[in-house]
Design a protein around this motif. Structure first.
Motif, PDB file in Angstrom:
ATOM      1  N   GLN A 208      -2.260  -7.904  -4.179  1.00 35.29           N
ATOM      2  CA  GLN A 208      -1.384  -7.305  -3.170  1.00 35.29           C
ATOM      3  C   GLN A 208      -1.940  -7.479  -1.768  1.00 35.29           C
ATOM      4  O   GLN A 208      -1.221  -7.884  -0.846  1.00 35.29           O
ATOM      5  CB  GLN A 208      -1.191  -5.818  -3.459  1.00 35.29           C
ATOM      6  N   TYR A 289       6.135  -6.956  -9.877  1.00 40.97           N
ATOM      7  CA  TYR A 289       4.997  -6.569  -9.032  1.00 40.97           C
ATOM      8  C   TYR A 289       4.851  -7.515  -7.848  1.00 40.97           C
ATOM      9  O   TYR A 289       4.704  -7.071  -6.702  1.00 40.97           O
ATOM     10  CB  TYR A 289       3.718  -6.554  -9.865  1.00 40.97           C
ATOM     11  N   CYS A 293       5.517  -6.610  -3.898  1.00 41.73           N
ATOM     12  CA  CYS A 293       4.488  -6.845  -2.881  1.00 41.73           C
ATOM     13  C   CYS A 293       5.005  -7.772  -1.788  1.00 41.73           C
ATOM     14  O   CYS A 293       4.711  -7.583  -0.598  1.00 41.73           O
ATOM     15  CB  CYS A 293       3.233  -7.438  -3.523  1.00 41.73           C
ATOM     16  N   PRO A 346       3.220  -0.667  -3.913  1.00 43.01           N
ATOM     17  CA  PRO A 346       3.403  -1.414  -5.170  1.00 43.01           C
ATOM     18  C   PRO A 346       2.161  -1.445  -6.051  1.00 43.01           C
ATOM     19  O   PRO A 346       2.271  -1.442  -7.282  1.00 43.01           O
ATOM     20  CB  PRO A 346       3.770  -2.825  -4.686  1.00 43.01           C
ATOM     21  N   SER A 347       0.972  -1.472  -5.445  1.00 50.69           N
ATOM     22  CA  SER A 347      -0.255  -1.574  -6.245  1.00 50.69           C
ATOM     23  C   SER A 347      -0.457  -0.346  -7.135  1.00 50.69           C
ATOM     24  O   SER A 347      -1.128  -0.447  -8.167  1.00 50.69           O
ATOM     25  CB  SER A 347      -1.479  -1.747  -5.339  1.00 50.69           C
ATOM     26  N   GLY A 350       1.517  -1.255 -10.179  1.00 50.84           N
ATOM     27  CA  GLY A 350       1.034  -2.520 -10.698  1.00 50.84           C
ATOM     28  C   GLY A 350      -0.326  -2.395 -11.362  1.00 50.84           C
ATOM     29  O   GLY A 350      -0.550  -2.933 -12.456  1.00 50.84           O
ATOM     30  N   GLU A 370       6.106   2.626 -15.110  1.00 51.06           N
ATOM     31  CA  GLU A 370       5.617   1.705 -14.092  1.00 51.06           C
ATOM     32  C   GLU A 370       6.573   0.523 -13.912  1.00 51.06           C
ATOM     33  O   GLU A 370       6.817   0.070 -12.784  1.00 51.06           O
ATOM     34  CB  GLU A 370       4.219   1.197 -14.453  1.00 51.06           C
ATOM     35  N   LEU A 374       8.532  -0.323 -10.359  1.00 52.30           N
ATOM     36  CA  LEU A 374       8.361  -1.586  -9.636  1.00 52.30           C
ATOM     37  C   LEU A 374       9.708  -2.230  -9.326  1.00 52.30           C
ATOM     38  O   LEU A 374       9.913  -2.745  -8.212  1.00 52.30           O
ATOM     39  CB  LEU A 374       7.490  -2.542 -10.453  1.00 52.30           C
TER      40      LEU A 374
END
Length: 430
Positions: A208, A289, A293, A346-347, A350, A370, A374
């Motif tokens: 990311q 993911y 990002c 996002p991380s 992810g 999760e 995302l």
């Protein structure tokens, strides 16, 4: 005619999207800064970071001893502590201050302190204490010292229980010291090391952060090369929001799907980290993911006025982002406010999803929370990016129109001045 016109517009949109993608790809390759952050850093930095923690555990960590007791019990504790493969007794000090100086010089990484009444309290049947002071700058050394001290204390406690009991057989002694027998079997992190516990999540965070840095640098370059310092250039190919957003994002998506496969599959295999990923799960996670990002970075790129700004926006956020994932700090202990902030990064999802897939062999159904989060971020950040670029297009056109108006006014003024200077009357007869 309407069908032909519609088909023509679709064809033109696809061609413009491909043109923007190719131009963005060419800029990524020719721009040294973007090339470093989007290609070289994801390739080389994980190798170095994983190599540092490849040993998983440390051995023979030097420790200082401050023994104010000078008794058989304290010497037995020290002897067993030194016999452990993880630690070694390096210095004997007369005070904690002396041991602190050795720790400051990095000659030792911890200190064991035995008070004067250490053995006396044991003989009285009271609980005694051993002070364990550790250098917390490196978690591996802290873990080795603390766990060894706990193991030695447990062993000596078992001996004290046996000595004070009225047992006659060895089996009675085993029941006295361990009434409930158990076996420790690590299920996922079989090595018990730092690399297996932390590094897979760090790899996803690297993905990311480097993507944000690359997009930010490209945005800074675009502004610096633009006459009006705008993010979107004036061109017939950049005449549409969706073709701009899709063209740019397609470039980064193609690059980072390759980088994602490298970080998620090649690095764990190369350094023998636990990896239980399946093709369906890893592809299902990496696609949303990387898209999340990408759109997140494109949305934030509107804040980048110069290339140097992206360093301030991204680099110093790496550690907070890592903590908010719940990887190195328990998620249950994170305050509610910061958990809310974490949901927009996002991380966060992810890293959590990849850790479950990689270390626990989870499927997409197991990481449904999760996975859905995302995709929600993909949609939200896509439309937010479209809004940002819509504003940039309007701003660019407004500046270009104002510039043309000024040029026309200057041309009219120059023409009038030239006509007045030559003495020609351009007015009509009444």
């Amino acid at each position: 005619m309407e069908n032909n016109s519609l088909l023509h517009r679709i064809k033109e949109g696809i061609l413009d999207t491909c043109y923007i993608c190719v131009r963005e790809m060419r800029g990524t390759i020719t721009d040294e800064g973007v090339l470093i952050f989007c290609v070289l850093v994801p390739l080389l930095y994980p190798l170095l970071y994983s190599w540092i923690y490849n040993n998983e555990v440390v051995r023979e960590v030097p420790v200082a001893i401050v023994d104010q007791s000078h008794t058989n019990a304290s010497r037995e504790y020290i002897r067993k502590f030194d016999a452990s493969p993880d630690t070694k007794v390096a210095y004997y000090c007369t005070s904690l201050e002396e041991a602190k100086d050795l720790t400051a010089k990095q000659q030792v990484h911890g200190t064991l302190y035995f008070p004067e009444d250490f053995e006396r309290r044991l003989y009285r049947g009271e609980q005694t204490k051993v002070g364990v002071y550790c250098d917390m700058s490196l978690m591996l050394t802290y873990k080795a010292i603390y766990q060894t001290a706990q193991a030695v204390a447990s062993d000596m406690n078992a001996q004290i229980q046996i000595a004070q009991s009225t047992d006659y057989t060895k089996r009675d002694n085993e029941i006295t010291t361990k009434p409930l027998d158990f076996d420790e079997v690590p299920i996922f992190n079989t090595t018990g090391g730092y690399g297996n516990a932390i590094l897979p999540g760090v790899l996803m965070l690297i993905l990311q952060q480097t993507l944000l840095l690359g997009i930010g640098l490209a945005a800074g370059t675009a502004r610096e090369n633009n006459r009006f310092k705008d993010l979107v250039p004036i061109s017939k190919h950049y005449n549409g929001i969706f073709r701009i957003v899709l063209g740019k994002s397609l470039c980064y998506f193609m690059i980072y799907m390759v980088m994602g496969a490298y970080l998620a599959l090649a690095i764990p295999h190369l350094y023998h980290f636990t990896s239980l990923v399946s093709a369906q799960a890893i592809i299902g996670l990496m696609v949303p993911y990387i898209l999340a990002c990408t759109f997140f970075g494109m949305m934030l790129s509107c804040l980048v006025r110069y290339r140097e700004n992206v360093m301030l926006l991204v680099v110093f956020s790496s550690v907070p982002f890592l903590f908010m994932t719940g990887l190195s700090w328990p998620q249950s202990n994170i305050p509610g406010f910061w958990q809310g902030v974490a949901t927009i990064i996002p991380s966060t999802f992810g890293v959590r999803g990849f850790m479950r897939i990689s270390s626990m062999g989870a499927t997409l159904q197991d990481i449904q929370t999760e996975y859905q989060a995302l995709w929600i971020q993909v949609l939200v950040y896509f439309f937010a990016t479209c809004v940002v670029y819509r504003y940039q297009i309007i701003s660019t056109r407004r500046r270009a129109f104002d510039h043309m108006q000024r040029l026309k006014e200057m041309a009219e003024t120059a023409k009038q001045q030239k006509g007045a200077g030559s003495g020609i009357d351009t007015r009509k007869d009444s």
